[in-house]
Motif scaffolding. Structure first.
Motif, PDB file in Angstrom:
ATOM      1  N   UNK A  36       0.802  -1.422   0.031  1.00  0.00           N
ATOM      2  CA  UNK A  36       0.226   0.083   0.101  1.00  0.00           C
ATOM      3  C   UNK A  36       0.995   1.100  -0.034  1.00  0.00           C
ATOM      4  N   UNK A  37       2.037   1.302   0.481  1.00  0.00           N
ATOM      5  CA  UNK A  37       2.946   2.409   0.901  1.00  0.00           C
ATOM      6  C   UNK A  37       3.501   2.577  -0.647  1.00  0.00           C
ATOM      7  N   UNK A  38       3.765   1.665  -1.513  1.00  0.00           N
ATOM      8  CA  UNK A  38       4.390   1.995  -2.813  1.00  0.00           C
ATOM      9  C   UNK A  38       3.058   2.424  -3.573  1.00  0.00           C
ATOM     10  N   UNK A  39       1.890   1.844  -3.452  1.00  0.00           N
ATOM     11  CA  UNK A  39       0.877   2.358  -4.073  1.00  0.00           C
ATOM     12  C   UNK A  39       0.289   3.834  -4.036  1.00  0.00           C
ATOM     13  N   UNK A  40       0.595   4.191  -2.659  1.00  0.00           N
ATOM     14  CA  UNK A  40       0.301   5.427  -2.462  1.00  0.00           C
ATOM     15  C   UNK A  40       1.196   6.626  -3.098  1.00  0.00           C
ATOM     16  N   UNK A  41       2.548   5.914  -3.198  1.00  0.00           N
ATOM     17  CA  UNK A  41       3.405   6.697  -4.038  1.00  0.00           C
ATOM     18  C   UNK A  41       3.006   6.982  -5.321  1.00  0.00           C
ATOM     19  N   UNK A  42       2.846   5.880  -5.742  1.00  0.00           N
ATOM     20  CA  UNK A  42       2.434   6.069  -7.345  1.00  0.00           C
ATOM     21  C   UNK A  42       1.130   6.914  -7.868  1.00  0.00           C
ATOM     22  N   UNK A  43       0.338   6.811  -6.652  1.00  0.00           N
ATOM     23  CA  UNK A  43      -1.312   7.582  -6.695  1.00  0.00           C
ATOM     24  C   UNK A  43      -1.034   8.998  -6.745  1.00  0.00           C
ATOM     25  N   UNK A  44       0.346   9.423  -6.021  1.00  0.00           N
ATOM     26  CA  UNK A  44       0.794  10.973  -5.987  1.00  0.00           C
ATOM     27  C   UNK A  44       1.347  11.452  -6.939  1.00  0.00           C
ATOM     28  N   UNK A  45       1.493  10.607  -8.091  1.00  0.00           N
ATOM     29  CA  UNK A  45       1.887  11.154  -9.376  1.00  0.00           C
ATOM     30  C   UNK A  45       1.021  12.109 -10.272  1.00  0.00           C
ATOM     31  N   UNK A  46       1.664  12.845 -10.973  1.00  0.00           N
ATOM     32  CA  UNK A  46       0.730  13.948 -11.581  1.00  0.00           C
ATOM     33  C   UNK A  46       0.020  13.142 -12.847  1.00  0.00           C
ATOM     34  N   UNK A  47      -1.333  13.664 -13.026  1.00  0.00           N
ATOM     35  CA  UNK A  47      -2.156  12.954 -13.936  1.00  0.00           C
ATOM     36  C   UNK A  47      -1.552  12.497 -15.158  1.00  0.00           C
ATOM     37  N   UNK A  48      -0.616  13.522 -15.926  1.00  0.00           N
ATOM     38  CA  UNK A  48       0.081  13.149 -17.106  1.00  0.00           C
ATOM     39  C   UNK A  48       1.154  11.990 -17.122  1.00  0.00           C
ATOM     40  N   UNK A  49       1.208  11.821 -16.001  1.00  0.00           N
ATOM     41  CA  UNK A  49       2.273  10.603 -15.944  1.00  0.00           C
ATOM     42  C   UNK A  49       1.614   9.571 -15.566  1.00  0.00           C
ATOM     43  N   UNK A  50       0.362   9.501 -15.297  1.00  0.00           N
ATOM     44  CA  UNK A  50      -0.646   8.075 -15.032  1.00  0.00           C
ATOM     45  C   UNK A  50      -0.629   7.460 -16.388  1.00  0.00           C
ATOM     46  N   UNK A  51      -0.371   6.106 -16.068  1.00  0.00           N
ATOM     47  CA  UNK A  51      -0.645   5.308 -17.358  1.00  0.00           C
ATOM     48  C   UNK A  51      -1.498   3.941 -16.809  1.00  0.00           C
ATOM     49  N   UNK A  52      -1.504   3.035 -18.004  1.00  0.00           N
ATOM     50  CA  UNK A  52      -2.404   1.867 -17.660  1.00  0.00           C
ATOM     51  C   UNK A  52      -1.493   0.942 -16.785  1.00  0.00           C
ATOM     52  N   UNK A  53      -0.329   0.914 -17.041  1.00  0.00           N
ATOM     53  CA  UNK A  53       0.621   0.239 -15.966  1.00  0.00           C
ATOM     54  C   UNK A  53       0.492   0.715 -14.649  1.00  0.00           C
ATOM     55  N   UNK A  54       0.568   1.948 -14.359  1.00  0.00           N
ATOM     56  CA  UNK A  54       0.321   2.478 -13.086  1.00  0.00           C
ATOM     57  C   UNK A  54      -0.993   1.793 -12.460  1.00  0.00           C
ATOM     58  N   UNK A  55      -2.055   1.687 -13.146  1.00  0.00           N
ATOM     59  CA  UNK A  55      -3.549   1.654 -12.656  1.00  0.00           C
ATOM     60  C   UNK A  55      -3.449   0.034 -12.024  1.00  0.00           C
ATOM     61  N   UNK A  56      -2.796  -0.653 -13.203  1.00  0.00           N
ATOM     62  CA  UNK A  56      -2.750  -2.256 -13.184  1.00  0.00           C
ATOM     63  C   UNK A  56      -2.020  -2.607 -11.609  1.00  0.00           C
ATOM     64  N   UNK A  57      -0.827  -1.867 -11.593  1.00  0.00           N
ATOM     65  CA  UNK A  57      -0.037  -2.139 -10.321  1.00  0.00           C
ATOM     66  C   UNK A  57      -0.611  -1.550  -9.144  1.00  0.00           C
ATOM     67  N   UNK A  58      -1.471  -0.572  -9.267  1.00  0.00           N
ATOM     68  CA  UNK A  58      -2.219   0.020  -7.767  1.00  0.00           C
ATOM     69  C   UNK A  58      -3.400  -0.968  -7.517  1.00  0.00           C
ATOM     70  N   UNK A  59      -3.979  -1.212  -8.665  1.00  0.00           N
ATOM     71  CA  UNK A  59      -5.224  -2.416  -8.435  1.00  0.00           C
ATOM     72  C   UNK A  59      -4.731  -3.697  -7.835  1.00  0.00           C
ATOM     73  N   UNK A  60      -3.386  -4.028  -8.340  1.00  0.00           N
ATOM     74  CA  UNK A  60      -2.928  -5.168  -7.707  1.00  0.00           C
ATOM     75  C   UNK A  60      -2.690  -5.335  -6.409  1.00  0.00           C
ATOM     76  N   UNK A  61      -2.256  -4.101  -5.784  1.00  0.00           N
ATOM     77  CA  UNK A  61      -2.078  -3.940  -4.350  1.00  0.00           C
ATOM     78  C   UNK A  61      -3.087  -3.654  -3.486  1.00  0.00           C
ATOM     79  N   UNK A  62      -3.998  -3.042  -4.022  1.00  0.00           N
ATOM     80  CA  UNK A  62      -5.396  -2.809  -3.348  1.00  0.00           C
ATOM     81  C   UNK A  62      -6.094  -4.251  -3.137  1.00  0.00           C
ATOM     82  N   UNK A  63      -6.090  -4.891  -4.447  1.00  0.00           N
ATOM     83  CA  UNK A  63      -6.549  -6.143  -4.270  1.00  0.00           C
ATOM     84  C   UNK A  63      -5.970  -7.180  -3.144  1.00  0.00           C
ATOM     85  N   UNK A  64      -4.712  -7.131  -3.053  1.00  0.00           N
ATOM     86  CA  UNK A  64      -3.816  -7.811  -1.945  1.00  0.00           C
ATOM     87  C   UNK A  64      -4.272  -7.567  -0.775  1.00  0.00           C
ATOM     88  N   UNK A  65      -4.270  -5.985  -0.443  1.00  0.00           N
ATOM     89  CA  UNK A  65      -4.419  -5.517   0.844  1.00  0.00           C
ATOM     90  C   UNK A  65      -5.917  -5.673   1.384  1.00  0.00           C
TER      91      UNK A  65
END
Length: 383
Positions: A314-343
């Motif tokens: 979750x700590x790493x997911x929070x760091x990725x979520x703090x990225x600016x919108x223009x840097x947000x990619x599908x890869x980021x969404x998949x990684x964050x979704x995986x972390x949230x599912x695990x948590x």
């Protein structure tokens, strides 16, 4: 007269035999009765104890002790029962009564002393417990007494005595206590620094390193002391030795290591060390330290997303979520979704209100305690 003597002999000898036989039978019956009554009371107490009726078991054992006051086993059983029930004063009296007996063998005396020490320990009378355990050192219960004293000194934060006792246990062959002794001397060093006794702290830290040369804590504390004294370069050296001894523990000082590198002008040295540490043992703390050296935010670090894909925390997911919108990619969404599912997985279960048993599917009867309708119809996260 001769006839009378013979008559008396003929009558007296059989009579004496009969009287002796009757006396012996009465004595045997009395002994049998005493030995039967005592085991009956003992077995009665044991049966009550197995049925978890401790009050009645205590009464039965008291009755057994009254029938046979010389039986030490009954006294020990009674004392242990009192201790288990938290009646420490009564337990102490039982064991002190045993110790007061002059006819008690040495082995039973040591056993009673050990039981008395346990009574004092459970009652929180640590000074009396220490004296009782000290009396057992060198005897049949030597190892148990030394281990109890070690735990007692650690609990009371008497670190010097704890280190001495741990060393004695190690010499006696009770096991390896080097790591534990190292912690004791580290605690002495921290207390000495708190009193501004720098020389004492340095000596204690040297003893900690001597007790366990590969232990990470002495190097960690040495670096912290050096940084606090304004010796950032020396702090880097200590923490690099920590990195060699224990990769995982280095993450505890990764941020301080980066700050020390900046303060002494050795940024490239710090960056190389942190990069090597992250490659050997990926850590979000090390990534944060590298971001500090680069003067950027954690969310901007190119190492965060690969770490999230690998660890899904979750700590790493929070760091990725703090990225600016223009840097947000599908890869980021998949990684964050995986972390949230695990948590969220542990929270997506039903929990029995009676015993706390958890299950992924709903049960009308709890498999743990067999209670009916004890599962709320909502999952844990919905309650």
């Amino acid at each position: 007269m001769e006839f009378d003597l013979q008559a008396w002999l003929l009558i007296g000898l059989p009579l004496a035999f009969v009287l002796g036989w009757l006396a012996s039978r009465l004595d045997v019956r009395q002994m049998r009765r005493e030995h039967v009554d005592s085991p009956k009371a003992y077995y009665k107490g044991l049966n009550l104890l197995l049925n978890e009726q401790q009050d009645k078991a205590i009464d039965a054992f008291i009755e057994a002790v009254q029938n046979d006051p010389d039986t030490t086993e009954l006294h020990f059983a009674l004392g242990n029962l009192f201790r288990r029930r938290g009646e420490f004063e009564r337990s102490v009296r039982v064991h002190q009564h045993l110790l007061a007996r002059a006819d008690l063998p040495a082995s039973e005396r040591d056993r009673a002393q050990h039981a008395l020490a346990q009574d004092f320990m459970k009652a929180g009378l640590f000074d009396r417990a220490e004296a009782a355990y000290r009396a057992l050192v060198g005897g049949e219960h030597d190892r148990e007494a030394r281990l109890a004293l070690l735990n007692l000194y650690e609990r009371s934060r008497d670190w010097r005595n704890a280190a001495e006792m741990a060393r004695a246990l190690e010499v006696s062959g009770a096991g390896a206590f080097g790591q534990r002794i190292s912690h004791h001397w580290c605690e002495v060093a921290l207390e000495a620094d708190a009193r501004q006794q720098s020389a004492e702290a340095t000596e204690a830290l040297a003893l900690a390193h001597q007790a366990a040369p590969q232990a990470p804590r002495p190097q960690l504390i040495a670096g912290q002391r050096a940084l606090a004294a304004g010796q950032a370069g020396e702090a880097l050296t200590h923490w690099e030795a920590l990195l060699q001894a224990d990769l995982a523990s280095f993450s505890l000082v990764a941020m301080a290591y980066a700050q020390a590198g900046q303060s002494c002008g050795q940024v490239e040295r710090a960056r190389a060390t942190l990069t090597s540490a992250h490659e050997a043992h990926p850590s979000l703390d090390v990534i944060k330290a590298l971001a500090v050296l680069d003067g950027s935010a954690l969310a901007q670090s190119p190492l965060v997303l690969p770490y999230l894909k690998q660890q899904a925390t979750l700590a790493a997911a929070q760091a990725v979520l703090n990225r600016p919108a223009e840097q947000w990619t599908q890869e980021c969404a998949d990684a964050v979704g995986k972390a949230l599912d695990k948590a969220g997985r542990p929270l997506q279960r039903y929990r029995c209100a009676a015993c706390g048993f958890e299950a992924q599917r709903y049960f009308w009867q709890c498999p743990g305690c067999l209670s009916w309708d004890s599962f709320p119809p909502q999952r844990i996260e919905d309650q």
